[in-house]
Design a protein around this motif. Structure first.
Motif, PDB file in Angstrom:
ATOM      1  N   LEU A 108       0.836  -1.206   0.000  1.00 44.72           N
ATOM      2  CA  LEU A 108       0.000   0.000   0.000  1.00 44.72           C
ATOM      3  C   LEU A 108       0.869   1.255   0.000  1.00 44.72           C
ATOM      4  O   LEU A 108       0.650   2.180  -0.781  1.00 44.72           O
ATOM      5  CB  LEU A 108      -0.929   0.014   1.219  1.00 44.72           C
ATOM      6  N   PHE A 109       1.890   1.277   0.869  1.00 44.82           N
ATOM      7  CA  PHE A 109       2.716   2.483   1.022  1.00 44.82           C
ATOM      8  C   PHE A 109       3.494   2.799  -0.256  1.00 44.82           C
ATOM      9  O   PHE A 109       3.900   3.939  -0.488  1.00 44.82           O
ATOM     10  CB  PHE A 109       3.697   2.337   2.198  1.00 44.82           C
ATOM     11  N   THR A 110       3.703   1.784  -1.070  1.00 45.52           N
ATOM     12  CA  THR A 110       4.392   2.001  -2.347  1.00 45.52           C
ATOM     13  C   THR A 110       3.412   2.569  -3.376  1.00 45.52           C
ATOM     14  O   THR A 110       3.748   3.495  -4.123  1.00 45.52           O
ATOM     15  CB  THR A 110       4.984   0.671  -2.832  1.00 45.52           C
ATOM     16  N   ARG A 111       2.184   2.025  -3.375  1.00 49.40           N
ATOM     17  CA  ARG A 111       1.154   2.520  -4.308  1.00 49.40           C
ATOM     18  C   ARG A 111       0.828   3.981  -4.057  1.00 49.40           C
ATOM     19  O   ARG A 111       0.641   4.770  -4.987  1.00 49.40           O
ATOM     20  CB  ARG A 111      -0.135   1.713  -4.118  1.00 49.40           C
TER      21      ARG A 111
ATOM     22  N   ALA B 214       1.695  10.398   2.911  1.00 49.14           N
ATOM     23  CA  ALA B 214       1.486   9.067   2.313  1.00 49.14           C
ATOM     24  C   ALA B 214       2.507   8.764   1.217  1.00 49.14           C
ATOM     25  O   ALA B 214       2.428   7.722   0.572  1.00 49.14           O
ATOM     26  CB  ALA B 214       0.073   8.953   1.755  1.00 49.14           C
ATOM     27  N   SER B 215       3.456   9.674   1.003  1.00 48.33           N
ATOM     28  CA  SER B 215       4.514   9.362   0.038  1.00 48.33           C
ATOM     29  C   SER B 215       5.854   9.197   0.766  1.00 48.33           C
ATOM     30  O   SER B 215       6.918   9.208   0.152  1.00 48.33           O
ATOM     31  CB  SER B 215       4.596  10.440  -1.047  1.00 48.33           C
TER      32      SER B 215
ATOM     33  N   ILE C 139      -3.462   6.719   8.623  1.00 46.47           N
ATOM     34  CA  ILE C 139      -4.717   7.239   8.067  1.00 46.47           C
ATOM     35  C   ILE C 139      -4.464   7.887   6.703  1.00 46.47           C
ATOM     36  O   ILE C 139      -5.253   7.734   5.766  1.00 46.47           O
ATOM     37  CB  ILE C 139      -5.347   8.247   9.051  1.00 46.47           C
ATOM     38  N   ALA C 140      -3.367   8.596   6.583  1.00 43.89           N
ATOM     39  CA  ALA C 140      -3.049   9.222   5.295  1.00 43.89           C
ATOM     40  C   ALA C 140      -2.831   8.153   4.225  1.00 43.89           C
ATOM     41  O   ALA C 140      -3.388   8.232   3.126  1.00 43.89           O
ATOM     42  CB  ALA C 140      -1.804  10.109   5.434  1.00 43.89           C
ATOM     43  N   TYR C 141      -2.039   7.144   4.552  1.00 43.28           N
ATOM     44  CA  TYR C 141      -1.835   6.048   3.596  1.00 43.28           C
ATOM     45  C   TYR C 141      -3.175   5.424   3.229  1.00 43.28           C
ATOM     46  O   TYR C 141      -3.458   5.112   2.068  1.00 43.28           O
ATOM     47  CB  TYR C 141      -0.937   4.969   4.211  1.00 43.28           C
TER      48      TYR C 141
ATOM     49  N   ALA D  72      -9.073   6.130  -1.943  1.00 37.41           N
ATOM     50  CA  ALA D  72      -9.433   6.996  -3.071  1.00 37.41           C
ATOM     51  C   ALA D  72      -8.959   6.410  -4.401  1.00 37.41           C
ATOM     52  O   ALA D  72      -9.639   6.553  -5.421  1.00 37.41           O
ATOM     53  CB  ALA D  72      -8.847   8.393  -2.872  1.00 37.41           C
ATOM     54  N   SER D  73      -7.811   5.725  -4.404  1.00 37.71           N
ATOM     55  CA  SER D  73      -7.322   5.177  -5.681  1.00 37.71           C
ATOM     56  C   SER D  73      -8.095   3.935  -6.100  1.00 37.71           C
ATOM     57  O   SER D  73      -8.030   3.540  -7.254  1.00 37.71           O
ATOM     58  CB  SER D  73      -5.835   4.808  -5.635  1.00 37.71           C
TER      59      SER D  73
END
Lengths: 302, 302
Positions: free
Chosen positions: A274-277, B227-228, B193-195, B201-202
């Motif tokens: 998930l964190f990569t997406r 989240a990045s 939560i951000a991730y 959403a994606s």
């Protein structure tokens, strides 16, 4: 060619005052009238010289306009429309900037039967409110979504579209129902979660508020920005886009539960994937010019 | 007076390379050695001249140091400690910068018995990773939390504290367990939560990714920044601070459920009251110098 010669703005908060400044900047020959229900805001608007005429009644602001833009909280749109109904010129176009389009469309259709209405939603803002918070470049490179009804006059839609392009926005046209779903995802649920997480953190017994504030640079402070947005505006958004917000919240809750389970069972792969997406989504937003490419949003580190 | 004369940094990502730059800037006479397990990062660190000596083995970097700082992901701390154990000088102090203190303390105590360990966590960062992403002012006005064990040498704690102050940080001393709870609130749960929200959403069918990106300025884009962040680092954080993260997530879920209910039943007062309270938290963060006071984090609007 200018799409409108006489623009009237009703409501001079962040958005209304930004539109006024942007019109002054990009279309200086437009005659600009404005009104706000709050006398203190009107006085401030006059001091800031936001319009050619800041009128004491809503009716006086619109009586000579060819475009009227309602810039009040979603829950105040009906009352704002009622306040101008009797004074609208015959060929006027009425627009608004509300964040929920279905409920506003219904209210305006009821209060202003026969009037040409082209609803709009500029997807732009800051966490600040009021006439002093606005600025002329707020809509630059941001999207403005128009949600005209199926029977709207195409020429009216074209003129409102041209108006937003003149003040720097890109325009997209969308069905009101779809708008409300899209914005539930990209705006309403993020705000609700931000408000919620800030509330949860302040209510803990084991962690003091002073600790929450001191160590907020770990990520928490990002949420406090949108959680400091105008309470009236956001209360109205949630009450007026209930179905879409609740549906999206439900989805999010399911996904959080899945992550909760991954953490409990030590499933690092699910987390890592998930964190990569999600990293790629940020990259796309930057590539599409929808966020500041500088690290940390361009915050100062001095 | 300098707290240390010979500092060794193991791991040259965002945090390690920022410490290196900050030491160069604030304590130019310190002899700085460094190592990274990745040959490409070592090559880049040499090109950037991040240290006096970038060594090919971890052991060579620490053999003459009086302070060693482990700047690797939480899950790699044990291996990093194993790699230096045989080469540590007798009077060295070992520290780290990991985001979870209990699990790291346990690993270091096991791998480095008898060594003076003073764990640290600078609450600072950006969403970028790697040796190019670091900068000397990253820790200015940010808090660095030290979590020494009860039997730690007070002089060692004092020297590590002085080290962080020299590179611009404020220092707080805390029990490791409490640290993990505080950071679950101010950093770990916000990241999760951000991730999660970016993932949700994606994955929607009704709203396209292109729409999510276009209209992200409505609030969503704020979440995409954290989240990045580095996927490995964050996977390790969640796996190593499981209890506190799950407890805080549970609290948040309860509060979100309460808001969900308020929306469903049209209870505007509950929403308005929360949204007013959260505004005050933002104000405190700004007053305490923990965020950029400019609107929208200082993002460019041109």
């Amino acid at each position: 060619m200018l799409p409108f010669a006489r623009v009237s703005i009703v409501g001079l908060g962040l958005i209304g005052s930004s539109i006024a400044r942007a019109v002054r900047h990009h279309m200086p020959t437009v005659r600009l009238t404005a009104h706000d229900a709050d006398p203190a805001v009107r006085a401030r608007a006059r001091a800031l010289d936001l319009a050619d005429d800041v009128t004491d009644t809503a009716g006086a602001a619109v009586m000579d306009a060819d475009l009227v833009i309602l810039c009040v909280p979603v829950g105040a749109m009906r009352a704002a429309a009622e306040a101008i109904a009797a004074d609208l010129p015959a060929d006027v176009i009425v627009s608004d900037v509300g964040s929920c389009k279905q409920s506003i469309a219904a209210a305006l259709a009821e209060v202003l039967p026969g009037v040409s209405v082209v609803p709009a939603h500029p997807v732009a803002g800051t966490e600040h409110s009021g006439p002093d918070a606005g600025f002329a470049t707020l809509f630059h490179k941001r999207w403005c979504i128009l949600t005209p009804a199926g029977d709207a006059d195409p020429a009216a839609v074209m003129r409102v579209s041209s108006f937003w392009e003149k003040i720097g926005a890109d325009v997209e046209i969308m069905d009101a129902r779809h708008h409300d779903l899209v914005l539930a995802v990209t705006s309403h649920v993020p705000h609700l979660i931000a408000y919620s997480i800030v509330g949860t953190a302040s209510d803990l017994e084991e962690v003091t508020n002073s600790e929450v504030i001191k160590f907020s640079a770990g990520g928490f402070r990002d949420f406090t920005r949108i959680a400091s947005s105008d309470p009236t505006m956001w209360r109205d958004v949630f009450l007026n886009n209930r179905e879409a917000v609740l549906e999206m919240l439900q989805r999010l809750t399911e996904d959080v539960t899945m992550l909760q389970r991954a953490i409990r069972w030590g499933d690092g792969d699910t987390l890592f994937d998930l964190f990569t997406r999600t990293r790629a989504v940020r990259r796309s937003i930057i590539e599409h010019g929808q966020d500041d490419p500088r690290p940390d949003f361009g915050r100062e580190h001095i």
